[in-house]
Scaffold this motif. Structure first.
Motif, PDB file in Angstrom:
ATOM      1  N   HIS A  44      43.408  61.394  66.671  1.00 59.07           N
ATOM      2  CA  HIS A  44      43.266  61.468  68.088  1.00 59.07           C
ATOM      3  C   HIS A  44      44.496  61.772  68.768  1.00 59.07           C
ATOM      4  N   ASN A  45      44.458  62.787  69.940  1.00 57.70           N
ATOM      5  CA  ASN A  45      45.471  63.433  70.598  1.00 57.70           C
ATOM      6  C   ASN A  45      44.760  63.610  71.934  1.00 57.70           C
ATOM      7  N   LEU A  46      44.967  62.989  72.979  1.00 54.49           N
ATOM      8  CA  LEU A  46      44.371  63.158  74.092  1.00 54.49           C
ATOM      9  C   LEU A  46      44.632  64.443  74.730  1.00 54.49           C
ATOM     10  N   VAL A  47      45.908  65.073  74.544  1.00 57.05           N
ATOM     11  CA  VAL A  47      46.371  66.457  75.086  1.00 57.05           C
ATOM     12  C   VAL A  47      45.711  67.502  74.282  1.00 57.05           C
ATOM     13  N   PHE A  48      45.801  67.259  73.102  1.00 57.49           N
ATOM     14  CA  PHE A  48      44.942  68.524  72.076  1.00 57.49           C
ATOM     15  C   PHE A  48      43.525  68.388  72.339  1.00 57.49           C
ATOM     16  N   HIS A  49      43.001  67.301  72.803  1.00 55.18           N
ATOM     17  CA  HIS A  49      41.635  67.444  72.966  1.00 55.18           C
ATOM     18  C   HIS A  49      41.310  67.986  74.384  1.00 55.18           C
ATOM     19  N   GLU A  50      41.963  67.527  75.203  1.00 56.31           N
ATOM     20  CA  GLU A  50      41.480  68.259  76.768  1.00 56.31           C
ATOM     21  C   GLU A  50      42.032  69.665  76.635  1.00 56.31           C
ATOM     22  N   PHE A  51      43.193  70.260  76.161  1.00 58.62           N
ATOM     23  CA  PHE A  51      43.337  71.505  76.318  1.00 58.62           C
ATOM     24  C   PHE A  51      42.804  72.395  75.379  1.00 58.62           C
ATOM     25  N   ALA A  52      42.005  71.777  74.250  1.00 60.56           N
ATOM     26  CA  ALA A  52      41.118  72.571  73.539  1.00 60.56           C
ATOM     27  C   ALA A  52      39.961  72.816  74.293  1.00 60.56           C
ATOM     28  N   HIS A  53      39.388  71.946  75.115  1.00 60.42           N
ATOM     29  CA  HIS A  53      38.527  72.273  76.205  1.00 60.42           C
ATOM     30  C   HIS A  53      38.724  73.348  76.985  1.00 60.42           C
ATOM     31  N   GLN A  54      40.033  73.612  77.525  1.00 56.16           N
ATOM     32  CA  GLN A  54      40.489  74.526  78.338  1.00 56.16           C
ATOM     33  C   GLN A  54      40.413  75.921  77.446  1.00 56.16           C
ATOM     34  N   LEU A  55      40.763  75.755  76.118  1.00 55.25           N
ATOM     35  CA  LEU A  55      40.426  77.108  75.614  1.00 55.25           C
ATOM     36  C   LEU A  55      38.836  77.595  75.515  1.00 55.25           C
ATOM     37  N   ASP A  56      38.219  76.255  75.149  1.00 53.18           N
ATOM     38  CA  ASP A  56      36.673  76.649  75.246  1.00 53.18           C
ATOM     39  C   ASP A  56      36.149  77.284  76.533  1.00 53.18           C
ATOM     40  N   GLN A  57      36.872  76.967  77.734  1.00 57.03           N
ATOM     41  CA  GLN A  57      36.317  77.265  78.898  1.00 57.03           C
ATOM     42  C   GLN A  57      36.902  78.789  79.476  1.00 57.03           C
TER      43      GLN A  57
END
Length: 274
Positions: free
Chosen positions: A169-182
């Motif tokens: 679990h790492n919140l920053v990894f998770h949310e910035f992965a969404h940005q790469l997706d977007q």
């Protein structure tokens, strides 16, 4: 004479328009090339960011240059009374830049600002039931990634992600992965790839791994990827990115094919750091 000036201006405008990325990168290189983190910043990352400690010297140097760029090009805003300081910005920037370690500037083209809350926060949500009735309520969230270029993060959970570097679990990894997706303009679990062949391979491997996780959950079978990844393809990409970085050996053993797909996309192998 006036016509000549207008023609020259038009030529310069066209050249600048078509070569804007090169011009901007040249400016950034001159601005940031000799900039680096100071001793206090490096010591802070060594203390609070386990993945930074494990990196090779060469990768650590690349990460530091990205962090300098990120801190100067992205805006941070404290919310709900949180008073931001440089250490908070540094840790968020460092985690975010790990994902794009071997990517060129600009990093996270769409990201404009990062909103930091002290801890989990309430966010309005709209839902519609089977009868079509719409209801409005608040939900507790740790983070969000908006397609318009805003990220929202809970500072408490940012710290927890680094304090427990092997829990997946790492919140920053998770949310910035969404940005790469977007960056594709949609949130589908498929980021920007280099070729049609890459998209075909991604669709095959990614879909198989996503469906496999759902099957393992349905039958109570063991799995390395967190169950939240079965929510949809977009969440699967974000969750598997966390797993890739925090549990690389376990993920490679569990699913070598998806692991090597992620190595190809992120352009580094985190097992080398472990």
């Amino acid at each position: 004479m006036l016509n000549l000036v207008l023609i020259l201006f038009l030529i310069i405008f066209v050249v600048c328009y078509w070569r804007w990325d090169d011009i901007r990168n040249h400016f950034w290189q001159k601005k940031y090339l000799n900039n680096s983190l100071n001793v206090q910043q490096k010591d802070l990352l060594l203390k609070y960011m386990p993945i930074y400690r494990k990196m090779t010297d060469a990768d650590r140097e690349k990460l530091e240059r990205h962090i300098v760029w990120f801190l100067n090009e992205k805006r941070f805003i404290g919310c709900d009374g949180l008073k931001l300081n440089d250490a908070m910005k540094l840790i968020v920037a460092a985690d975010a830049c790990v994902l794009v370690l071997n990517k060129p500037w600009p990093l996270y083209r769409n990201v404009k600002e990062i909103l930091l809350y002290p801890s989990a926060y309430y966010a309005p949500q709209t839902s519609r039931d089977n009868a079509g009735l719409v209801s409005y309520h608040n939900t507790v969230r740790q983070g969000e990634s908006w397609p318009g270029g805003t990220l929202v993060l809970s500072w408490h959970d940012v710290l927890e992600g680094n304090r427990l570097p092997s829990d997946g679990h790492n919140l920053v990894f998770h949310e910035f992965a969404h940005q790469l997706d977007q960056e594709t303009g949609k949130t589908t679990g498929t980021p920007l790839l280099a070729s049609n062949e890459d998209y075909q391979k991604w669709a095959k491997v990614f879909s198989r791994a996503f469906n496999q996780l759902k099957t393992h959950l349905a039958y109570g079978m063991p799995h390395v990827i967190h169950s939240y990844g079965a929510t949809n393809e977009a969440e699967f990409f974000a969750v598997i990115t966390e797993t890739f970085l925090e549990k690389p050996a376990e993920l490679r053993q569990f699913d070598p094919e998806i692991y090597h797909l992620l190595v190809g996309f992120y352009q580094f192998d985190p097992i080398a750091w472990h």
